[in-house]
Design a protein around this motif. Sequence first.
Motif, short mmCIF file in Angstrom:
data_model
loop_
_atom_site.label_atom_id
_atom_site.label_comp_id
_atom_site.label_asym_id
_atom_site.label_seq_id
_atom_site.Cartn_x
_atom_site.Cartn_y
_atom_site.Cartn_z
N ARG A 291 0.83 -1.21 0.00
CA ARG A 291 0.00 0.00 0.00
C ARG A 291 0.86 1.25 0.00
O ARG A 291 0.57 2.22 -0.72
CB ARG A 291 -0.91 -0.01 1.22
N ASN A 294 2.38 1.69 -3.50
CA ASN A 294 1.40 2.18 -4.46
C ASN A 294 1.07 3.65 -4.21
O ASN A 294 0.88 4.43 -5.15
CB ASN A 294 0.14 1.34 -4.41
N ARG A 295 0.99 4.01 -2.90
CA ARG A 295 0.68 5.40 -2.58
C ARG A 295 1.79 6.32 -3.05
O ARG A 295 1.52 7.41 -3.61
CB ARG A 295 0.50 5.54 -1.07
N GLU A 298 1.57 6.72 -6.79
CA GLU A 298 0.44 7.57 -7.16
C GLU A 298 0.78 9.04 -6.97
O GLU A 298 0.44 9.89 -7.82
CB GLU A 298 -0.77 7.19 -6.31
N LEU A 299 1.47 9.38 -5.86
CA LEU A 299 1.81 10.78 -5.60
C LEU A 299 2.90 11.26 -6.55
O LEU A 299 2.90 12.45 -6.93
CB LEU A 299 2.25 10.95 -4.15
N TRP A 302 1.18 12.34 -9.60
CA TRP A 302 -0.07 12.96 -9.18
C TRP A 302 -0.63 13.92 -10.22
O TRP A 302 -1.84 14.09 -10.34
CB TRP A 302 0.17 13.71 -7.87
N SER A 305 -3.04 12.16 -12.30
CA SER A 305 -3.96 11.28 -11.59
C SER A 305 -5.41 11.61 -11.94
O SER A 305 -5.73 12.66 -12.52
CB SER A 305 -3.74 11.42 -10.08
N GLU A 307 -7.86 12.28 -9.87
CA GLU A 307 -8.39 13.40 -9.10
C GLU A 307 -8.00 14.74 -9.71
O GLU A 307 -8.81 15.67 -9.77
CB GLU A 307 -7.88 13.31 -7.65
N GLY A 374 -0.51 16.39 -3.83
CA GLY A 374 0.63 15.77 -4.50
C GLY A 374 1.86 16.64 -4.46
O GLY A 374 2.74 16.48 -5.33
#
Length: 593
Positions: A291, A294-295, A298-299, A302, A305, A307, A374
């Motif tokens: 986790r 993956n985090r 993702e950042l 970002w 992404s 979002e 991010g």
Amino acid sequence: MTTPESQDIYRTLLDNLSDGVMVIDADGTLRLANPALCRMFGFSSDDVVGRPFGEIFVTFEGFDDFVGIILEAITEQGDLKRRVVSVHSGDEVRSLSVTTSYLLTSGAEHTGQAAVIAVVADITEVRELREAELRMAKVVEEQLAELQVAYRDIETRNENLSLMMKRVQAARGMAALLVVGVFLIIGGWYLRPLDWFGDNAAPEPPAVAESIDPQSLPTLVVAPGEFRSTLSLRGLLEPGHIEKIVSPIDGHVSTVHISRGQRVQADAPLLVLDVGKLAMERRRAQVEYIRARNRLGELEAWDSSAEMTRSRRALRRATIALDEAQENLRETEFLLEQGIVAVSEQKRAQQNYQSRQLDHEEAERGLETAQEKGNDEAVEVARLELENAQGRLREHEAKMELATIKAPLAGIVIISDSDRNKPLEKGRPVTQGELLLSIADLDRFAALTSVDEVNVGKVEVGQRALITGPGFPGQELEGVVTQVSARAARGQRSAPQFEVTVAMENVPPTVREHLRVGMTAYITIVVHSDPEALLVPLTAVNHGANGANWLQVIDPDTGLAQRRPVELGRTTIDSVQVLQGLTAGEKIVLSQQ
């Protein structure tokens, strides 16, 4: 409306209740009795349901109080009531808590349909426990009163004994004073002729040189020689090194490969620990690591992404809507000036424009918020969390590898006697850091002994020693003091004893084969050694006032004996070491004629 599914649920609840439940119609017919109620009264549900209440309970003896409660609930038609009654069932008396409630069914005002619900709980054990508790409290109170009486009696006896001891001590003191007085009187009588301060007092040795004929008095030429002081002790042989084996993890013993006193080789498996719980913790740490990884990914991406994409689209839509509202407002104001539209139309266009402005500002703030998620700080936090998760995962993986405990060196397995209550066998729980066993290295030996408080100050680490014993006759092994305990051993009834460890060095292999742990060892520790010591006989030393010591040293040129103060050191049976004031080759007077 009650459905068949809800009826099944209610029936299941009633069947699994530990309290008895029964429902009685207004005409006295028993409509429902759950299994718990039937067990209390010894009935079968099929035999009692549908029969009159009086036919079932009134005819039996011992149920009078219970029947009275049910009849009272039917006749009084009152609210919820709770009573405790005793029921005689055969030779057994049971206490029951009975709660009754009179209920009117739907439309009972016109039809008269009603029912009595009774909930029965067996509290026999609770009442018996309470009675037993009261009896026990009474017994404890009586015993406490007896103890108080005994304690007061003991205090009275202690006071009497204390008074008697004070009288005995006073009598002893008077007797001691009397004895001292008698001795002083006798001593004064015998010493009366001596004149300590008169002309007959013994003079101090003259401080000037005396003319002495070397042939008239015995003399000695002082020469250096070896002076050794030793301390002889008795002890036991112990392993030279003991390696303690502790549990590296929490868990249970899965397999035991060794037994007490077994000889093992280095890296031989000793124990295997169950890692079931540790494996679960490792999987949990692996999930946290995935986790966190993956985090971080993702950042780091970002800007592209989902979002950020949604926030940009929302801002674009808000911008387009704002432009349309602004254009509509300009058109409406123009038409208002031409008198084509009403003022209300212009106000609606103005309000719509202001609303679109608020939407646009909110979309901008949403994009800024998404961008902050991010930023560099968030990426750094995610990277640190990933490092922490990776560290925990590596820690659990390292612990998994420690499940098999191996011997760090070759030796003999030692299991402490204190572990008899928790034998080292399969299934025993262990905690991290708990001592499991020890490995004694028999390639090296040591002699363990003890010294009393008088001589412990003489023993120091590094002093040489000689070891002999009946188990290895004819052998004199060398050793060195490696440890002197700073605390006396506990449980000593005699003088305090301090443990001393002497490591044995240069033990020949042929001798080592015959050595066994626990053999008797005679240890001689050299506490002082001086190969160039100056020793003089005790008879040659003169003692003056204030603890001064001096010798008569003959001057070789004049033949006169001079009084020379000296500093003394250690002594033997007939000699003493001179530390200062005398040199080798000088001649001293042994004694005066």
